[in-house]
Design a protein around this motif. Structure first.
Motif, PDB file in Angstrom:
ATOM      1  N   ASP A   1     169.545   3.716 104.317  1.00 33.31           N
ATOM      2  CA  ASP A   1     169.608   3.368 102.893  1.00 33.31           C
ATOM      3  C   ASP A   1     168.244   3.551 102.234  1.00 33.31           C
ATOM      4  O   ASP A   1     168.133   4.162 101.161  1.00 33.31           O
ATOM      5  CB  ASP A   1     170.082   1.924 102.743  1.00 33.31           C
ATOM      6  N   TRP A   2     167.206   3.035 102.860  1.00 32.36           N
ATOM      7  CA  TRP A   2     165.866   3.176 102.294  1.00 32.36           C
ATOM      8  C   TRP A   2     165.439   4.640 102.200  1.00 32.36           C
ATOM      9  O   TRP A   2     164.799   5.047 101.224  1.00 32.36           O
ATOM     10  CB  TRP A   2     164.863   2.394 103.138  1.00 32.36           C
TER      11      TRP A   2
ATOM     12  N   ARG B   1     170.079   0.154 107.455  1.00 30.08           N
ATOM     13  CA  ARG B   1     169.128  -0.150 106.389  1.00 30.08           C
ATOM     14  C   ARG B   1     168.070   0.941 106.251  1.00 30.08           C
ATOM     15  O   ARG B   1     167.675   1.295 105.128  1.00 30.08           O
ATOM     16  CB  ARG B   1     168.463  -1.507 106.639  1.00 30.08           C
TER      17      ARG B   1
ATOM     18  N   PHE C   1     165.437  -8.239 106.721  1.00 29.69           N
ATOM     19  CA  PHE C   1     165.090  -7.161 105.801  1.00 29.69           C
ATOM     20  C   PHE C   1     164.536  -7.741 104.497  1.00 29.69           C
ATOM     21  O   PHE C   1     165.017  -8.759 104.000  1.00 29.69           O
ATOM     22  CB  PHE C   1     166.311  -6.293 105.501  1.00 29.69           C
TER      23      PHE C   1
END
Length: 369
Positions: free
Chosen positions: A46-47, A43, A7
């Motif tokens: 989250d983004w 992730r 990431f």
């Protein structure tokens, strides 16, 4: 956390960021393990929740594949372990989390850009088709080849194959035929063709000055990727060239009839011959599942289609053909699977109906949609 997904947050000219997720298991052509699915889902979530993230970029390490599919070796191990049992906890968890990730991508308000370079099969197709901007290259090779291992086209294929023109979705599901970038564009399975260095494309995207307005920023990405895109010169338009033949062969009242028509169509045509040979060596159970999943999901929403697929996927891991197909292709590699049925006309409707039954007291994807 796992290093099998890398990431990175790339700063843009205006201070906002593009989130980059790189599948990092090149030795397995980035086949999706459960750890990779979990890391990616967390992730991406989250983004999606951060206003400063203007886009999410998905790609694969190694230069050969976005992803060759799911972790069928681990699924095979769990299938062997739970053979003869009524439940398979690993398969239930794996497919639930994979399909939840696919759904998250499909409904993402944050634009998802997929660099679909190299091999894109099975689970890789799930990630690609969930993305808003699906970018193909001269090396892209797309397929849903589950007929070779006794599984079925999942990760939302019940939904996206049903949206292809005519009978092409059925043909792709039955034969597992490979598509190049031209085919993908012609069928609407890709959005842009880029013969470019992905690092240069990413650099160009970060040089934008995004203003934080979601619709305006999405339009800015659209125009930029449109301008970077080119025409896939020199690539055979195999599906378009064979469209009339595909429609004729797949124009049958039953899957038995369609399979027979394809197998009996023998002519000097390399592309069709390869598709026919794959079907001839494929799993009769899968042929029926492809037919039935497309019929049952024809008017379903994406969430409903994924719930249907979860039942079928888990049931496949409880049946012998999936174990045998993976054994022959990936474990012993003898290339001679001994499937339960010798031909498509030996498979009963009652047997196939059982694959669409939920083996769990509660559906793990009941909340989707």
């Amino acid at each position: 956390m796992t290093d099998s997904v890398l990431f990175e947050e790339l700063s843009t000219a205006c201070g906002r960021v593009i989130g980059r997720a790189t599948l990092n298991a090149p030795r397995s052509l980035n086949a999706l393990t459960l750890d990779m699915i979990q890391a990616l889902d967390a992730r991406v979530a989250d983004w999606q929740g951060r206003d400063e993230v203007v886009a999410i970029w998905l790609d694969g390490a190694g230069g050969k594949a976005l992803s060759a599919g799911g972790d069928v070796v681990a699924l095979h191990g769990a299938a062997v372990k739970h053979a003869g049992q009524a439940r398979n906890p690993f398969a239930e968890q794996y497919f639930a989390e994979e399909y939840r990730l696919d759904y998250r991508l499909h409904v993402s308000e944050t634009p998802v850009i997929c660099w679909a370079d190299g091999v894109v099969m099975g689970g890789g197709m799930g990630l690609m088709q969930g993305s808003q901007f699906r970018l193909v290259t001269p090396r892209s090779r797309l397929a849903m080849p589950e007929v070779t291992i006794g599984l079925f086209p999942d990760v939302g294929a019940s939904w996206f194959l049903n949206r292809l023109p005519g009978h092409t979705g059925l043909f792709l599901g039955l034969t597992g035929v490979h598509l190049n970038a031209r085919d993908a564009l012609d069928l609407g399975l890709a959005d842009r063709f880029l013969d470019a260095d992905p690092e240069e494309v990413l650099k160009a995207l970060t040089e934008n000055r995004y203003d934080g307005d979601r619709d305006a920023d999405r339009a800015r990405l659209y125009r930029q990727l449109r301008d970077l895109g080119t025409t896939p010169e020199g690539l055979q338009a195999a599906v378009s060239d064979h469209r009339d033949t595909i429609e004729s062969l797949c124009d049958g009242a039953t899957v038995d009839e369609v399979v027979t028509r394809i197998l009996e169509h023998k002519q000097c045509d390399g592309w069709l011959d390869k598709a026919r040979k794959t079907l001839a060596a494929g799993c009769p159970q899968t042929m029926h599942l492809v037919w039935e999943q497309l019929r049952r999901a024809r008017h379903l929403s994406l969430a409903e289609a994924l719930r249907l697929e979860w039942c079928v996927a888990v049931q496949c891991c409880l049946h012998s053909d999936f174990r045998e197909g993976v054994r022959a292709l990936l474990i012993d590699k003898d290339g001679s699977p001994r499937f339960r049925h010798r031909s498509v006309d030996e498979v009963s409707a009652d047997y196939i109906d059982g694959f669409f039954r939920n083996p769990a007291p509660e559906h793990p994807l009941a909340d989707l949609g």
